[in-house]
Design a protein around this motif. Structure first.
Motif, mmCIF file in Angstrom:
data_model
loop_
_atom_site.group_PDB
_atom_site.id
_atom_site.type_symbol
_atom_site.label_atom_id
_atom_site.label_comp_id
_atom_site.label_asym_id
_atom_site.label_seq_id
_atom_site.Cartn_x
_atom_site.Cartn_y
_atom_site.Cartn_z
ATOM 1 N N ASP A 69 -6.570 -0.408 -9.306
ATOM 2 C CA ASP A 69 -7.309 -0.564 -8.165
ATOM 3 C C ASP A 69 -6.650 -0.698 -6.731
ATOM 4 O O ASP A 69 -5.340 -0.985 -6.914
ATOM 5 N N ILE A 70 -7.298 -0.326 -5.909
ATOM 6 C CA ILE A 70 -6.844 -0.097 -4.724
ATOM 7 C C ILE A 70 -5.941 -1.431 -4.076
ATOM 8 O O ILE A 70 -4.770 -1.466 -3.713
ATOM 9 N N ASN A 71 -6.443 -2.741 -4.662
ATOM 10 C CA ASN A 71 -5.596 -3.821 -4.257
ATOM 11 C C ASN A 71 -4.532 -4.136 -4.693
ATOM 12 O O ASN A 71 -3.765 -4.967 -4.446
ATOM 13 N N GLU A 72 -4.147 -3.381 -6.061
ATOM 14 C CA GLU A 72 -2.945 -3.385 -6.711
ATOM 15 C C GLU A 72 -1.580 -2.611 -6.110
ATOM 16 O O GLU A 72 -0.509 -2.685 -6.476
ATOM 17 N N ASP A 74 1.370 -1.405 -3.819
ATOM 18 C CA ASP A 74 2.200 -2.232 -2.924
ATOM 19 C C ASP A 74 2.920 -1.440 -1.838
ATOM 20 O O ASP A 74 3.432 -1.848 -1.116
ATOM 21 N N LEU A 98 -4.676 2.966 5.817
ATOM 22 C CA LEU A 98 -4.535 2.290 4.493
ATOM 23 C C LEU A 98 -3.531 1.171 4.449
ATOM 24 O O LEU A 98 -3.701 -0.212 3.929
ATOM 25 N N ALA A 101 -4.617 -1.754 6.744
ATOM 26 C CA ALA A 101 -5.895 -2.677 6.039
ATOM 27 C C ALA A 101 -5.008 -3.510 4.802
ATOM 28 O O ALA A 101 -5.733 -4.727 4.619
ATOM 29 N N LEU A 102 -4.277 -2.908 3.929
ATOM 30 C CA LEU A 102 -3.864 -3.646 2.775
ATOM 31 C C LEU A 102 -2.723 -4.524 3.247
ATOM 32 O O LEU A 102 -2.179 -5.442 2.538
ATOM 33 N N ASP A 103 -2.121 -4.498 4.511
ATOM 34 C CA ASP A 103 -1.115 -5.090 4.925
ATOM 35 C C ASP A 103 0.276 -4.737 3.868
ATOM 36 O O ASP A 103 1.022 -5.760 3.448
ATOM 37 N N LYS A 104 0.472 -3.495 3.395
ATOM 38 C CA LYS A 104 1.582 -3.071 2.615
ATOM 39 C C LYS A 104 2.527 -2.118 3.534
ATOM 40 O O LYS A 104 2.052 -1.520 4.297
#
Ligand code: KG4
Ligand code: ZN
Length: 335
Positions: A69-72, A74, A98, A101-104
């Protein structure tokens, strides 16, 4: 702690995305652009537009194939240089957005470093330091890899790349672009000793292929004067002879580099390393000289995001992340 990242490659005419977890490639999806076929080469403006259309669906497929999933994620990685600027910008902007947006963390990867590190994808890997012959459409280099993030170019082409030698000769033979894979195919049926083409005499570990191209041009002009169908009638033998010449030029310098450095773990990489004649000749030479030879799987030879992902993984381990002000660059000096 587990580390899962998404990598994007968009430097030329392939839109590719890969998901990698702890150095293992979970997916490597590559969408080829067919729009260029009718033009006999990659048209930069069309390439950027095609990347724009494909980038979201390609990333989607890569995530789905990996079961991630995109939220996984890192981290997010992309090819920063070198390549076609419009194409690179699409991947760079996507990756930066991206990551924001994900703060990664964001990882900027050099395309040529990634070709070399494609050799770290399989379980059987070279040990550092190793040498890599990187042969693509834009580059021909002998690289000494001291560690994943310490690569040194020992020699490179002073004019055409090996891939250009294949593609430009193929064009002279009337074959469509890119001609490299077609020369490979015809060469399998041909006699490699029938024709001789010019081999350059360049000192050191550098290469030159422009003389070979001229030699093919004059050879065909001469033969076609008496028989306009000469190339068509002798395609297999011409391709086999030409391919053997390119392989001899490449392996002669690689052997010289191995002798000079004393390094015995040797790799090949880049689009031309998909050439079946080169793969066989490289492994054979290795057996003869006592090298341990490493050849990437086909999908990791030509441009692909898997090689960007493995490089990003090692850059992350070394703490090499980029900030959001990083931009793509068409040319980039490398060591
Ligand atoms: O690494 P790559 O996909 O893109 C660049 O970064 O340039 O390499 C593309 C080059 C083209 O010149 C193509 O003709 C060549 O790799 N190539 C081959 C073969 N497959 C791809 N050349 C010879 N034999 C092949 N089987
Ligand atoms: Zn490439």
């Amino acid at each position: 702690m587990s580390l899962t990242l998404l990598a994007i490659e968009s430097s030329c005419d392939e839109t590719s995305a890969s998901v990698c977890r702890d150095g293992k490639i979970l997916s490597n999806y590559i969408a080829n652009q067919t729009v260029h076929e009718q033009y006999g080469g990659v048209v930069p403006e069309l390439a950027s537009r095609a990347h724009l259309q494909k980038i979201v669906p390609v990333v989607d497929v890569a995530l789905k194939q990996a079961g991630v999933d995109i939220n996984e994620l890192d981290a997010v990685a992309f090819t920063q240089a070198p390549g076609l600027i419009g194409s690179l910008l699409v991947g760079a902007q996507f990756a930066k957005s991206l990551a924001l947006a994900l703060d990664k963390p964001l990882v900027a990867v050099h395309h040529m470093q990634a070709h070399v590190l494609a050799n770290l994808i399989p379980e059987r890997r070279p040990e550092f330091p190793f040498l890599c012959l990187t042969v693509s459409g834009g580059h021909t280099q002998i690289v000494r890899a001291n560690s994943p993030t310490d690569l040194q170019v020992l020699g490179e082409t002073i004019d055409d790349a090996a891939g250009e030698a294949f593609d430009k000769s193929a064009k002279l033979l009337g074959l469509p672009y890119p001609g490299g894979p077609l020369i490979d195919k015809y060469a399998k049926e041909g006699d490699a000793t029938r024709f001789r083409f010019a081999e350059p005499q360049i000192n050191g570990l550098n290469f030159s292929f422009s003389g070979l191209k001229t030699s093919v041009l004059y050879f065909l002009q001469k033969e076609r004067a008496s028989d306009p169908q000469f190339a068509e009638k002798n395609m297999a033998d011409i391709c086999a002879s030409l391919q053997a010449t390119i392989i001899r030029i490449l392996l002669k310098k690689l052997q010289k580099a191995a002798t000079e450095t004393g390094i015995r773990d040797l790799c090949i990489a880049g689009g031309v390393s998909a050439n079946s004649g080169l793969r066989t000749a490289f492994v054979e030479l290795g057996k003869e000289l006592g090298w341990r030879t490493f050849v990437p799987a086909f999908e990791y030879c030509t441009d692909n995001a898997g090689m960007i992902a493995i490089t990003a993984y090692h850059k992350l381990l070394a703490g090499e992340t980029a900030d959001l002000s990083v931009s793509a660059t068409a040319r980039s000096e490398w060591h």
